[in-house]
Scaffold this active site. Structure first.
Site, PDB file in Angstrom:
ATOM      1  N   ASP A 284       2.296 -19.936  -1.579  1.00  0.00           N
ATOM      2  CA  ASP A 284       2.417 -20.911  -2.666  1.00  0.00           C
ATOM      3  C   ASP A 284       1.427 -20.519  -3.751  1.00  0.00           C
ATOM      4  OD1 ASP A 284      -0.077 -21.640  -1.668  1.00  0.00           O
ATOM      5  OD2 ASP A 284       0.655 -23.453  -0.670  1.00  0.00           O
TER       6      ASP A 284
ATOM      7  N   TRP B 114      -8.253 -16.566   1.710  1.00  0.00           N
ATOM      8  CA  TRP B 114      -8.379 -17.016   0.327  1.00  0.00           C
ATOM      9  C   TRP B 114      -7.937 -18.478   0.175  1.00  0.00           C
ATOM     10  CZ3 TRP B 114      -7.176 -12.059   1.662  1.00  0.00           C
ATOM     11  CH2 TRP B 114      -7.817 -11.020   0.981  1.00  0.00           C
ATOM     12  N   THR B 115      -7.107 -18.931   1.111  1.00  0.00           N
ATOM     13  CA  THR B 115      -6.565 -20.290   1.033  1.00  0.00           C
ATOM     14  C   THR B 115      -6.691 -20.985   2.387  1.00  0.00           C
ATOM     15  OG1 THR B 115      -4.322 -19.547   1.616  1.00  0.00           O
ATOM     16  CG2 THR B 115      -4.893 -19.583  -0.735  1.00  0.00           C
TER      17      THR B 115
ATOM     18  N   THR C  59      -2.593 -15.376  -1.592  1.00  0.00           N
ATOM     19  CA  THR C  59      -2.404 -16.697  -0.999  1.00  0.00           C
ATOM     20  C   THR C  59      -2.169 -16.566   0.506  1.00  0.00           C
ATOM     21  OG1 THR C  59      -1.212 -18.795  -1.250  1.00  0.00           O
ATOM     22  CG2 THR C  59       0.112 -16.803  -1.299  1.00  0.00           C
TER      23      THR C  59
ATOM     24  N   HIS D  34       0.812  -1.214   0.000  1.00  0.00           N
ATOM     25  CA  HIS D  34       0.000   0.000   0.000  1.00  0.00           C
ATOM     26  C   HIS D  34       0.846   1.266   0.000  1.00  0.00           C
ATOM     27  CE1 HIS D  34      -4.240  -1.618   1.091  1.00  0.00           C
ATOM     28  NE2 HIS D  34      -3.545  -2.521   0.416  1.00  0.00           N
TER      29      HIS D  34
END
Length: 407
Positions: A270, A262-263, A231, A101
């Site tokens: 990864d 998200w994972t 990830t 950012h």
């Protein structure tokens, strides 16, 4: 050893209030300290006003004083301090986001520094930290404050980028080629305008991504590669307005529990982000409109598909794109920057001799370097020392003669 704040302290920071309940003077202290050490202008008075708290700070010109020169050793030690911080607080995602950012406000069409935005440390000021897209990042500043205090020669701009790439490496991501020596902005007036960062809820996600990233000088491949940083980390409704309050993957932390990732393994860097977005098989995982666009837009999809299948290619492309991101709008002193290339070390075999452990790749490389230094090569063995061989043969014959009585 740097005293680290407790995870609960920095995750509980209320960025929209401007100050933390228990540390309400921290923002003022940070801005005063930054101006005091970095301003080269004539002595002036700066007014810093987070919410209702106001304090006037006298900024004295340092043009006649001896400034502390940044060295590679400072950077190496600061990197070790960041590693300790990350390992104790699991703060990889928030530190990566902070570096992103700070750099992501760059406008390639503006040539004047620091009006062009970018990696110049301006996000530390309350004015920019108050932008909606930066909600929650005040906690990252609080985490890095002790390291900045210990290494005053390192600019905020450098520290933010150093922390970001170190957090990626510690999460298993690629090693990102970096140089340091970024110059900081000195006043809040140099902060960029709001609205320069991506908005996950834009009406046309693919078009929006291009508008934002093309402005910074990126292409479609780099946009998709950089998107892969999702990830790591979680989205929280009370900060970004996206995600769930908690999922089965985040309810127990580490750090402050909650949010939606998200994972599954959201502290591991990864290529699983691309696989999960492509398959959309787990309702517990987050897929933003800008995430989905990577597989819906024909040009983006080419790279997203490739990264979902090939982690090595993703790592390579991500490292290149992130290195570019980290230098957007940056002014370096010295102009060529300072790198952290490892200095050659003398190899001492005894230090690595052990029957209990397999030698690491780095140790094998050192042994190979010693071998090559003595004249060996993969194709050619070391040259034979014939004189030494003759002495050895004579010694062996003498021993045999003595043992077997002239046999």
């Amino acid at each position: 050893m740097i005293a680290l704040p407790k995870p609960a302290d920095f995750f509980a920071w209320d960025v929209r209030a401007g100050v933390a309940p228990s540390k309400k003077n921290a923002a003022v202290k940070r801005e005063f300290k930054s101006n005091f050490f970095q301003s080269s202008a004539v002595a002036k008075v700066a007014t810093i006003a987070p919410r209702k708290l106001r304090r006037r700070a006298l900024v004295i010109s340092n043009s006649s004083s001896t400034s502390v020169k940044l060295s590679a050793n400072d950077l190496e030690e600061a990197k070790l301090a960041v590693k300790e911080l990350v390992q104790n607080t699991h703060s990889n995602p928030i530190l990566i986001r902070l570096g992103w950012h700070d750099a992501g406000t760059y406008n390639k069409d503006i040539k004047e520094w620091p009006k062009c935005g970018g990696a110049n440390g301006s996000i530390r000021f309350t004015k920019e930290m108050g932008h909606a897209a930066n909600a929650g990042l005040q906690g990252a500043l609080k985490l890095l404050d002790p390291i900045k205090d210990k290494f005053p020669a390192i600019s905020y701009a450098d520290l933010f980028q150093l922390a970001s790439v170190t957090a990626i490496e510690l999460a298993g991501g690629p090693k990102i080629p970096m140089r340091y020596g970024r110059v900081d902005t000195t006043t809040p007036e140099e902060c960029p305008e709001e609205g320069m960062l991506p908005d996950a809820g834009a009406p046309s996600p693919a078009e929006h991504l291009r508008k934002v990233f093309y402005r910074m000088g990126f292409n479609d491949k780099e946009i998709v590669a950089l998107s892969g940083a999702h990830t790591l980390g979680r989205a929280r409704p009370n900060r970004s307005g996206w995600g769930k309050d908690e999922t089965k993957y985040t309810k127990d932390g580490p750090g402050l529990p909650g949010g939606q990732s998200w994972t599954v393994h959201w502290l591991k860097f990864d290529n699983s982000y691309f696989r999960e977005v492509k398959e959309k098989r787990d309702a517990e995982l987050l897929v933003l409109p800008t995430d989905a666009a990577l597989f819906e837009d024909p040009s983006f999809k080419v790279y997203a598909e490739k990264y979902a299948e090939d982690q090595e290619t993703f790592f390579k492309d991500y490292a290149e794109a992130h290195a570019k991101l980290s230098e957007l709008g940056a002014k370096f002193d010295p102009p060529e920057g300072i790198t952290l290339e490892a200095a050659p070390q003398k190899f001492v075999a005894a230090e690595y001799s052990t029957p209990k452990k397999e030698l690491s790749d780095s140790m094998k490389q050192k042994i190979r370097a010693e071998y090559l230094g003595l004249g060996g090569s993969p194709e050619q063995p070391l040259k034979t020392n014939y004189f030494l061989n003759i002495i050895v043969i004579i010694a062996v014959l003498a021993i045999l003669t003595w043992l077997f009585g002239g046999f």
